[in-house]
Motif scaffolding. Structure first.
Motif, short mmCIF file in Angstrom:
data_model
loop_
_atom_site.label_atom_id
_atom_site.label_comp_id
_atom_site.label_asym_id
_atom_site.label_seq_id
_atom_site.Cartn_x
_atom_site.Cartn_y
_atom_site.Cartn_z
N PHE A 37 0.84 -1.20 0.00
CA PHE A 37 0.00 0.00 0.00
C PHE A 37 0.88 1.26 0.00
N SER A 50 -6.09 13.10 -2.07
CA SER A 50 -6.45 13.31 -3.47
C SER A 50 -7.18 12.12 -4.08
N LEU A 104 -11.03 4.97 1.68
CA LEU A 104 -11.29 3.54 1.45
C LEU A 104 -11.90 2.84 2.67
N VAL A 116 -14.86 0.45 1.85
CA VAL A 116 -14.95 0.36 0.38
C VAL A 116 -15.47 -1.01 -0.08
N ALA A 121 -18.98 1.66 -6.44
CA ALA A 121 -17.88 2.50 -6.91
C ALA A 121 -18.35 3.95 -7.06
N TYR A 161 -14.38 12.15 -8.21
CA TYR A 161 -14.70 10.96 -9.00
C TYR A 161 -14.90 11.31 -10.47
N TRP A 181 -17.73 -3.03 -4.99
CA TRP A 181 -16.38 -3.54 -4.74
C TRP A 181 -16.37 -4.82 -3.92
N ILE A 225 -6.98 -3.08 -9.62
CA ILE A 225 -5.55 -2.86 -9.36
C ILE A 225 -4.69 -3.42 -10.51
N PHE A 266 -2.95 5.29 -11.97
CA PHE A 266 -2.18 4.14 -11.51
C PHE A 266 -2.06 3.16 -12.67
C1 HEC Z 1 -2.28 9.59 -7.43
C2 HEC Z 1 -3.40 9.21 -6.59
C3 HEC Z 1 -3.84 7.76 -6.52
C4 HEC Z 1 -3.06 6.63 -6.37
C5 HEC Z 1 -1.55 6.51 -6.38
C6 HEC Z 1 -3.99 5.53 -6.20
N1 HEC Z 1 -5.26 5.97 -6.26
FE1 HEC Z 1 -6.93 4.84 -6.03
N2 HEC Z 1 -8.08 6.41 -6.61
C7 HEC Z 1 -7.61 7.69 -6.86
C8 HEC Z 1 -8.68 8.49 -7.44
C9 HEC Z 1 -8.60 9.96 -7.88
C10 HEC Z 1 -9.80 7.63 -7.49
C11 HEC Z 1 -11.17 7.94 -8.11
C12 HEC Z 1 -11.08 7.43 -9.52
C13 HEC Z 1 -12.21 7.82 -10.45
O1 HEC Z 1 -13.22 8.38 -9.99
O2 HEC Z 1 -12.08 7.55 -11.66
C14 HEC Z 1 -9.39 6.34 -6.94
C15 HEC Z 1 -10.23 5.25 -6.77
C16 HEC Z 1 -9.89 4.10 -6.09
C17 HEC Z 1 -10.80 3.07 -5.67
C18 HEC Z 1 -12.31 3.10 -5.85
C19 HEC Z 1 -12.89 3.84 -4.62
C20 HEC Z 1 -14.38 4.15 -4.68
O3 HEC Z 1 -14.82 4.84 -3.76
O4 HEC Z 1 -15.07 3.70 -5.60
C21 HEC Z 1 -10.05 2.11 -5.05
C22 HEC Z 1 -10.56 0.83 -4.43
C23 HEC Z 1 -8.68 2.53 -5.10
N3 HEC Z 1 -8.61 3.74 -5.74
C24 HEC Z 1 -7.61 1.82 -4.60
C25 HEC Z 1 -6.26 2.16 -4.84
C26 HEC Z 1 -5.15 1.31 -4.55
C27 HEC Z 1 -5.24 -0.04 -3.89
C28 HEC Z 1 -4.02 1.97 -4.96
C29 HEC Z 1 -2.59 1.48 -4.95
C30 HEC Z 1 -2.35 0.26 -5.69
C31 HEC Z 1 -4.45 3.24 -5.49
N4 HEC Z 1 -5.81 3.32 -5.40
C32 HEC Z 1 -3.60 4.22 -5.99
C33 HEC Z 1 -6.34 8.15 -6.64
C34 HEC Z 1 -5.22 7.33 -6.48
#
Ligand code: HEC
Length: 134
Positions: free
Chosen positions: A40, A59, A63, A66, A71, A79, A90, A99, A113
Protein backbone atom coordinates in the motif's frame (compact mmCIF):
# COMPACT_ATOMS: atom_id res chain seq x y z
CA UNK A 1 20.05 -51.89 -13.62
CA UNK A 2 22.15 -52.84 -10.60
CA UNK A 3 20.61 -53.65 -7.25
CA UNK A 4 22.05 -50.46 -5.86
CA UNK A 5 20.35 -48.08 -8.32
CA UNK A 6 17.09 -50.01 -7.99
CA UNK A 7 17.04 -49.27 -4.27
CA UNK A 8 17.93 -45.67 -4.96
CA UNK A 9 15.05 -45.19 -7.36
CA UNK A 10 12.65 -46.87 -4.92
CA UNK A 11 13.82 -44.47 -2.27
CA UNK A 12 13.36 -41.53 -4.64
CA UNK A 13 9.84 -42.69 -5.46
CA UNK A 14 9.01 -42.93 -1.76
CA UNK A 15 10.28 -39.38 -1.18
CA UNK A 16 8.21 -38.11 -4.10
CA UNK A 17 5.11 -39.86 -2.78
CA UNK A 18 5.65 -38.40 0.68
CA UNK A 19 6.11 -34.89 -0.63
CA UNK A 20 2.88 -35.19 -2.61
CA UNK A 21 1.08 -35.77 0.67
CA UNK A 22 2.91 -32.99 2.49
CA UNK A 23 3.60 -30.32 -0.12
CA UNK A 24 5.90 -27.67 1.29
CA UNK A 25 4.05 -24.94 -0.59
CA UNK A 26 0.68 -25.32 1.19
CA UNK A 27 0.07 -22.33 3.41
CA UNK A 28 -2.85 -20.98 5.35
CA UNK A 29 -4.98 -18.51 3.38
CA UNK A 30 -4.36 -15.84 6.01
CA UNK A 31 -3.71 -12.27 5.00
CA UNK A 32 -0.14 -11.07 5.36
CA UNK A 33 -1.10 -7.64 6.70
CA UNK A 34 2.50 -6.45 7.01
CA UNK A 35 3.21 -7.29 3.37
CA UNK A 36 -0.10 -5.66 2.38
CA UNK A 37 0.75 -2.48 4.26
CA UNK A 38 4.15 -2.37 2.55
CA UNK A 39 2.51 -2.73 -0.88
CA UNK A 40 0.00 0.00 0.00
CA UNK A 41 3.00 2.27 0.67
CA UNK A 42 5.30 1.09 -2.12
CA UNK A 43 2.59 1.24 -4.81
CA UNK A 44 1.80 4.85 -3.72
CA UNK A 45 -1.81 4.00 -2.74
CA UNK A 46 -1.18 5.59 0.67
CA UNK A 47 -0.33 8.93 -0.93
CA UNK A 48 -3.89 9.25 -2.24
CA UNK A 49 -6.00 7.00 0.02
CA UNK A 50 -6.70 6.59 3.72
CA UNK A 51 -8.84 4.18 5.74
CA UNK A 52 -9.40 6.70 8.54
CA UNK A 53 -13.17 7.26 8.70
CA UNK A 54 -14.26 10.80 7.83
CA UNK A 55 -10.78 11.82 6.70
CA UNK A 56 -11.36 13.36 3.27
CA UNK A 57 -8.12 15.30 3.08
CA UNK A 58 -6.53 13.18 0.32
CA UNK A 59 -6.45 13.31 -3.47
CA UNK A 60 -8.28 9.96 -3.71
CA UNK A 61 -11.51 8.66 -2.11
CA UNK A 62 -11.52 7.35 1.45
CA UNK A 63 -11.29 3.54 1.45
CA UNK A 64 -12.98 3.00 4.81
CA UNK A 65 -15.88 0.65 4.06
CA UNK A 66 -14.95 0.36 0.38
CA UNK A 67 -15.64 -3.40 0.27
CA UNK A 68 -19.36 -3.79 -0.39
CA UNK A 69 -19.70 -0.15 -1.45
CA UNK A 70 -20.72 0.95 -4.92
CA UNK A 71 -17.88 2.50 -6.91
CA UNK A 72 -17.78 6.28 -6.84
CA UNK A 73 -20.08 6.81 -3.86
CA UNK A 74 -17.82 7.94 -0.99
CA UNK A 75 -17.77 11.58 0.08
CA UNK A 76 -15.22 12.57 -2.57
CA UNK A 77 -15.53 15.31 -5.16
CA UNK A 78 -12.95 14.03 -7.62
CA UNK A 79 -14.70 10.96 -9.00
CA UNK A 80 -14.79 10.52 -12.77
CA UNK A 81 -18.04 9.78 -14.55
CA UNK A 82 -16.14 6.79 -15.98
CA UNK A 83 -15.88 5.14 -12.56
CA UNK A 84 -19.35 6.14 -11.38
CA UNK A 85 -21.06 4.65 -14.42
CA UNK A 86 -19.33 1.26 -14.07
CA UNK A 87 -21.94 0.25 -11.49
CA UNK A 88 -19.32 -1.91 -9.74
CA UNK A 89 -19.85 -3.00 -6.16
CA UNK A 90 -16.38 -3.54 -4.74
CA UNK A 91 -15.47 -7.08 -3.78
CA UNK A 92 -12.21 -9.04 -3.99
CA UNK A 93 -12.59 -9.89 -7.68
CA UNK A 94 -13.49 -6.32 -8.66
CA UNK A 95 -10.63 -4.89 -6.61
CA UNK A 96 -8.22 -7.34 -8.22
CA UNK A 97 -9.33 -6.22 -11.69
CA UNK A 98 -9.11 -2.56 -10.65
CA UNK A 99 -5.55 -2.86 -9.36
CA UNK A 100 -4.53 -4.88 -12.43
CA UNK A 101 -5.44 -1.96 -14.67
CA UNK A 102 -7.81 0.82 -13.53
CA UNK A 103 -8.03 2.33 -17.01
CA UNK A 104 -9.29 -0.98 -18.43
CA UNK A 105 -12.08 -1.14 -15.82
CA UNK A 106 -13.08 2.52 -16.18
CA UNK A 107 -11.60 4.10 -19.32
CA UNK A 108 -11.01 7.77 -18.46
CA UNK A 109 -10.62 7.11 -14.72
CA UNK A 110 -9.19 9.85 -12.52
CA UNK A 111 -6.93 7.35 -10.73
CA UNK A 112 -3.44 7.64 -12.21
CA UNK A 113 -2.18 4.14 -11.51
CA UNK A 114 -0.57 2.05 -14.26
CA UNK A 115 -1.43 -1.30 -12.67
CA UNK A 116 0.22 -4.04 -10.69
CA UNK A 117 0.94 -7.07 -12.91
CA UNK A 118 2.06 -9.42 -10.10
CA UNK A 119 -1.00 -11.56 -9.22
CA UNK A 120 0.44 -12.69 -5.89
CA UNK A 121 1.14 -9.08 -4.85
CA UNK A 122 -2.40 -8.10 -5.90
CA UNK A 123 -3.88 -10.91 -3.80
CA UNK A 124 -1.90 -9.68 -0.79
CA UNK A 125 -2.97 -6.08 -1.41
CA UNK A 126 -6.66 -6.98 -1.91
CA UNK A 127 -6.64 -9.05 1.30
CA UNK A 128 -5.13 -6.04 3.12
CA UNK A 129 -7.72 -3.64 1.63
CA UNK A 130 -10.53 -5.97 2.67
CA UNK A 131 -9.26 -6.17 6.26
CA UNK A 132 -8.47 -2.46 6.57
CA UNK A 133 -11.74 -1.26 5.04
CA UNK A 134 -13.82 -2.84 7.85
C1 HEC B 1 -2.28 9.59 -7.43
C2 HEC B 1 -3.40 9.21 -6.59
C3 HEC B 1 -3.84 7.76 -6.52
C4 HEC B 1 -3.06 6.63 -6.37
C5 HEC B 1 -1.55 6.51 -6.38
C6 HEC B 1 -3.99 5.53 -6.20
N1 HEC B 1 -5.26 5.97 -6.26
FE1 HEC B 1 -6.93 4.84 -6.03
N2 HEC B 1 -8.08 6.41 -6.61
C7 HEC B 1 -7.61 7.69 -6.86
C8 HEC B 1 -8.68 8.49 -7.44
C9 HEC B 1 -8.60 9.96 -7.88
C10 HEC B 1 -9.80 7.63 -7.49
C11 HEC B 1 -11.17 7.94 -8.11
C12 HEC B 1 -11.08 7.43 -9.52
C13 HEC B 1 -12.21 7.82 -10.45
O1 HEC B 1 -13.22 8.38 -9.99
O2 HEC B 1 -12.08 7.55 -11.66
C14 HEC B 1 -9.39 6.34 -6.94
C15 HEC B 1 -10.23 5.25 -6.77
C16 HEC B 1 -9.89 4.10 -6.09
C17 HEC B 1 -10.80 3.07 -5.67
C18 HEC B 1 -12.31 3.10 -5.85
C19 HEC B 1 -12.89 3.84 -4.62
C20 HEC B 1 -14.38 4.15 -4.68
O3 HEC B 1 -14.82 4.84 -3.76
O4 HEC B 1 -15.07 3.70 -5.60
C21 HEC B 1 -10.05 2.11 -5.05
C22 HEC B 1 -10.56 0.83 -4.43
C23 HEC B 1 -8.68 2.53 -5.10
N3 HEC B 1 -8.61 3.74 -5.74
C24 HEC B 1 -7.61 1.82 -4.60
C25 HEC B 1 -6.26 2.16 -4.84
C26 HEC B 1 -5.15 1.31 -4.55
C27 HEC B 1 -5.24 -0.04 -3.89
C28 HEC B 1 -4.02 1.97 -4.96
C29 HEC B 1 -2.59 1.48 -4.95
C30 HEC B 1 -2.35 0.26 -5.69
C31 HEC B 1 -4.45 3.24 -5.49
N4 HEC B 1 -5.81 3.32 -5.40
C32 HEC B 1 -3.60 4.22 -5.99
C33 HEC B 1 -6.34 8.15 -6.64
C34 HEC B 1 -5.22 7.33 -6.48
Amino acid sequence: MTRHTKYQSRFAAAVLAASAFFPATVRAADCDLAAGAKLFQDQQCAGCHTFVPDDFDKSGPNLHGVVGRKAGTANFGGYSDALKKTGITWDSAALDRWITNPAAVAPGTAMPFAGLPDAQARATLVCYLTEKSR
